[in-house]
Every structure is written in C-alpha cells, then in structure tokens.
Design an enzyme around this catalytic site. Structure first.
Site, PDB file in Angstrom:
ATOM      1  N   ASP A  55       0.892  -1.207   0.015  1.00  0.00           N
ATOM      2  CA  ASP A  55       0.051  -0.080  -0.119  1.00  0.00           C
ATOM      3  C   ASP A  55       1.049   1.202  -0.032  1.00  0.00           C
ATOM      4  O   ASP A  55       2.054   1.025   0.162  1.00  0.00           O
ATOM      5  CB  ASP A  55      -0.655  -0.031   1.196  1.00  0.00           C
ATOM      6  CG  ASP A  55      -1.859   1.003   1.428  1.00  0.00           C
ATOM      7  OD1 ASP A  55      -2.368   1.531   0.583  1.00  0.00           O
ATOM      8  OD2 ASP A  55      -1.485   1.854   2.487  1.00  0.00           O
ATOM      9  N   ASP A  65      -0.070   5.127   0.850  1.00  0.00           N
ATOM     10  CA  ASP A  65      -0.288   5.964   2.095  1.00  0.00           C
ATOM     11  C   ASP A  65      -0.072   5.268   3.483  1.00  0.00           C
ATOM     12  O   ASP A  65      -1.038   4.455   3.644  1.00  0.00           O
ATOM     13  CB  ASP A  65      -1.450   6.856   1.881  1.00  0.00           C
ATOM     14  CG  ASP A  65      -1.669   7.831   3.199  1.00  0.00           C
ATOM     15  OD1 ASP A  65      -0.588   8.285   3.554  1.00  0.00           O
ATOM     16  OD2 ASP A  65      -2.807   8.059   3.497  1.00  0.00           O
ATOM     17  N   ARG A 104      -5.746   7.924  -6.554  1.00  0.00           N
ATOM     18  CA  ARG A 104      -5.571   8.260  -7.974  1.00  0.00           C
ATOM     19  C   ARG A 104      -4.248   9.176  -8.113  1.00  0.00           C
ATOM     20  O   ARG A 104      -4.031   9.297  -9.451  1.00  0.00           O
ATOM     21  CB  ARG A 104      -6.864   9.131  -8.365  1.00  0.00           C
ATOM     22  CG  ARG A 104      -8.142   8.266  -8.112  1.00  0.00           C
ATOM     23  CD  ARG A 104      -9.420   8.818  -8.211  1.00  0.00           C
ATOM     24  NE  ARG A 104      -9.594   8.997  -9.628  1.00  0.00           N
ATOM     25  CZ  ARG A 104     -10.535   8.253 -10.047  1.00  0.00           C
ATOM     26  NH1 ARG A 104     -10.960   6.906  -9.585  1.00  0.00           N
ATOM     27  NH2 ARG A 104     -10.691   8.130 -11.650  1.00  0.00           N
ATOM     28  N   ASN A 105      -3.852   9.589  -7.286  1.00  0.00           N
ATOM     29  CA  ASN A 105      -2.485  10.059  -7.387  1.00  0.00           C
ATOM     30  C   ASN A 105      -1.137   9.275  -7.094  1.00  0.00           C
ATOM     31  O   ASN A 105      -0.040   9.898  -7.185  1.00  0.00           O
ATOM     32  CB  ASN A 105      -2.448  11.517  -6.352  1.00  0.00           C
ATOM     33  CG  ASN A 105      -3.567  12.465  -6.427  1.00  0.00           C
ATOM     34  OD1 ASN A 105      -3.553  12.902  -7.737  1.00  0.00           O
ATOM     35  ND2 ASN A 105      -4.590  12.476  -5.472  1.00  0.00           N
ATOM     36  N   GLY A 120      -7.191   4.711   4.262  1.00  0.00           N
ATOM     37  CA  GLY A 120      -7.470   4.046   3.470  1.00  0.00           C
ATOM     38  C   GLY A 120      -8.761   3.902   2.352  1.00  0.00           C
ATOM     39  O   GLY A 120      -8.545   3.150   1.553  1.00  0.00           O
ATOM     40  N   ARG A 137     -11.155   8.188  -2.449  1.00  0.00           N
ATOM     41  CA  ARG A 137     -11.601   9.599  -2.403  1.00  0.00           C
ATOM     42  C   ARG A 137     -13.260   9.749  -2.233  1.00  0.00           C
ATOM     43  O   ARG A 137     -13.789  10.450  -1.068  1.00  0.00           O
ATOM     44  CB  ARG A 137     -11.287  10.273  -3.522  1.00  0.00           C
ATOM     45  CG  ARG A 137     -11.224  11.652  -3.348  1.00  0.00           C
ATOM     46  CD  ARG A 137     -10.870  12.424  -4.551  1.00  0.00           C
ATOM     47  NE  ARG A 137      -9.588  12.060  -5.310  1.00  0.00           N
ATOM     48  CZ  ARG A 137      -9.115  12.343  -6.456  1.00  0.00           C
ATOM     49  NH1 ARG A 137      -9.817  12.928  -7.272  1.00  0.00           N
ATOM     50  NH2 ARG A 137      -8.027  11.814  -6.580  1.00  0.00           N
ATOM     51  N   ASP A 169      -1.519  -0.656   6.053  1.00  0.00           N
ATOM     52  CA  ASP A 169      -1.631  -0.094   7.149  1.00  0.00           C
ATOM     53  C   ASP A 169      -3.252   0.117   7.619  1.00  0.00           C
ATOM     54  O   ASP A 169      -3.529   0.570   8.764  1.00  0.00           O
ATOM     55  CB  ASP A 169      -1.170   1.576   7.112  1.00  0.00           C
ATOM     56  CG  ASP A 169      -2.049   2.500   6.300  1.00  0.00           C
ATOM     57  OD1 ASP A 169      -2.109   1.864   5.289  1.00  0.00           O
ATOM     58  OD2 ASP A 169      -2.054   3.505   6.923  1.00  0.00           O
TER      59      ASP A 169
END
Ligand code: B16
Ligand code: MG
Length: 216
Positions: free
Chosen positions: A10, A12, A116-117, A47, A50, A169
C-alpha cells in the site's frame, strides 16, 4: 511452478506519510462547506477511496454531481499541499527495504494504492523504479476491502495469490488482501490490525528473513 514471490505494498501509511495532506485537503473542504471535521473524524477515513472518504465525512449521500464537485475540490486542495512534496514523507525503513528487496532478485514488488495520485507521488519522490507493477485508484472500480486491487497487482506480477504478501496500514486493506488469499503484514497498531499474519511498527522492523518465514 514459478519460484518467484511477490510483495504488494500500500502507499499511504506504508511507504509514505501523505495522510497529513489528505487531512488538510478534507479539512479545507469541510471548512468551505461548513461541515464539522477534525483529526479524530479523519481517522475513520484512513485507506478509503476519495469518494468513500467524502461520504464518511458528510455522513450522508448527496447527488452524484455534488459528489463529483466536492471530490474534485478536495483533490485540488490536496494537490496544492503536495506540490512541494519531498523525501521527508518517506516512512522509516521504507526506501532501504525497497532497495534491499530489489537487489535480492527473488522477489517482485508492486504497489496497490487506492489513491488516484499514486503514480504522481512515486514520480515526485523518485521511487517508481523499485516497482515491477503499479495499480492505483484509477484502475479499480471497487475500493478496499474488495480484493480486486490486489488480485490485479498479482496478475501484473504474473504471480498467484499464495505467492504474495501484502503490506498494509488499514484494516480494510488487510481484509482485502485476505479475501484475495494473500499473506499480510500490518503496519501500525497490533490492536487495530490483529487480523494480519504479522504486525510491525514500520518497514525498518522487517527483513527478507521475515518475509521468507511467512511462507514456511
Ligand atoms: P486520492 P492508500 C489512500 O491511499 C489514502 O490512504 C486515503 O486516505 C485516500 O483517501 C485514498 O488513497 C484516495 O486518495 O484522493 O489521492 O485518490 O493508503 O490506498 O495508498
Ligand atoms: Mg494506506
């Protein structure tokens, strides 16, 4: 049978700490539309995609046009905050671990992020070279805990689910990986991630031997 094994990360919360910037983006939107929002409420967004984050923040489901507008607005704020992103957001041990695994040669590495970033962030930090495959939020219709994001990543690595360990996470991510039939390493608090095969504080706490051990 393919002897290679794979690690799917993952982004972030595992490799980078961009959570603070997601929070600032949601907070700016919340202030703009006069919705109460603080760091405690933000915890529940961890997690989520958006769109799901917006719905969780609002506690209701507005019409699609409104959802689209507010999601775009939050993303504009988020992109402003990460414009000057630098390597200080890379979490402890992450860069070294990616490098060690890469050099070892018997593991393939993929990234599977709801963001998406994600590709933009990898590029900005110069760490895209570590990954043999990337699946981001633009490529999957259903967010974690749906297993499809991880199945797609394994497919791109040309590995079977039982040859793969996922590092996550968020509880939704651990659930998604288990539903995909993969092994799991949780990053964070053991009480929140108790479903995982192993939980550690960050990537500096694991080695290749730790990974091998999961397959024995
Ligand atoms: P974006 P991950 C997730 O990334 C974040 O944890 C989550 O807070 C965010 O809402 C989601 O990406 C979508 O991000 O708005 O950039 O598409 O943990 O799956 O790497
Ligand atoms: Mg995460």
């Amino acid at each position: 049978m393919n002897k290679m094994k794979g690690i799917i990360y993952d982004l972030d919360g595992v490799i980078v700490d961009t959570a603070q910037y997601h929070y600032l983006g949601w907070k700016k939107l919340a202030d703009h539309i006069h919705v109460e929002f603080d760091e405690k409420k933000n915890e529940k967004l961890k997690g989520l995609s958006r769109r799901d984050s917006l719905l969780a923040m609002l506690g209701r489901v507005p019409d699609e046009e409104q959802i689209k507008k507010w999601c775009e607005m939050k993303n504009r704020f988020y992109l402003e905050f990460i414009r000057k992103l630098d390597v200080s957001v890379i979490l402890p041990g992450a860069a070294d671990f990616l490098e060690t695994v890469r050099k070892n040669g018997s593991w393939k590495q993929a990234l599977a992020s709801s963001s998406r970033n994600a590709r933009l962030i990898l590029k900005k930090l110069g760490i895209e070279r570590f990954f043999d495959a990337v699946v981001d939020g633009t490529e999957v219709e259903r967010a974690k805990p749906d297993p499809r994001i991880f199945l797609k990543a394994a497919l791109k690595l040309q590995l079977q689910p039982d040859q793969v360990v996922v590092v996550e996470d968020a509880e939704s991510g651990i659930r998604a990986a288990q539903a995909a039939g993969m092994k799991t390493i949780g990053i964070g608090r053991p009480d929140l991630l108790s479903r995982a095969n192993l939980v550690v504080k960050d990537l500096s706490c694991i080695s290749l031997a730790t990974l091998e051990g999961l397959f024995r």
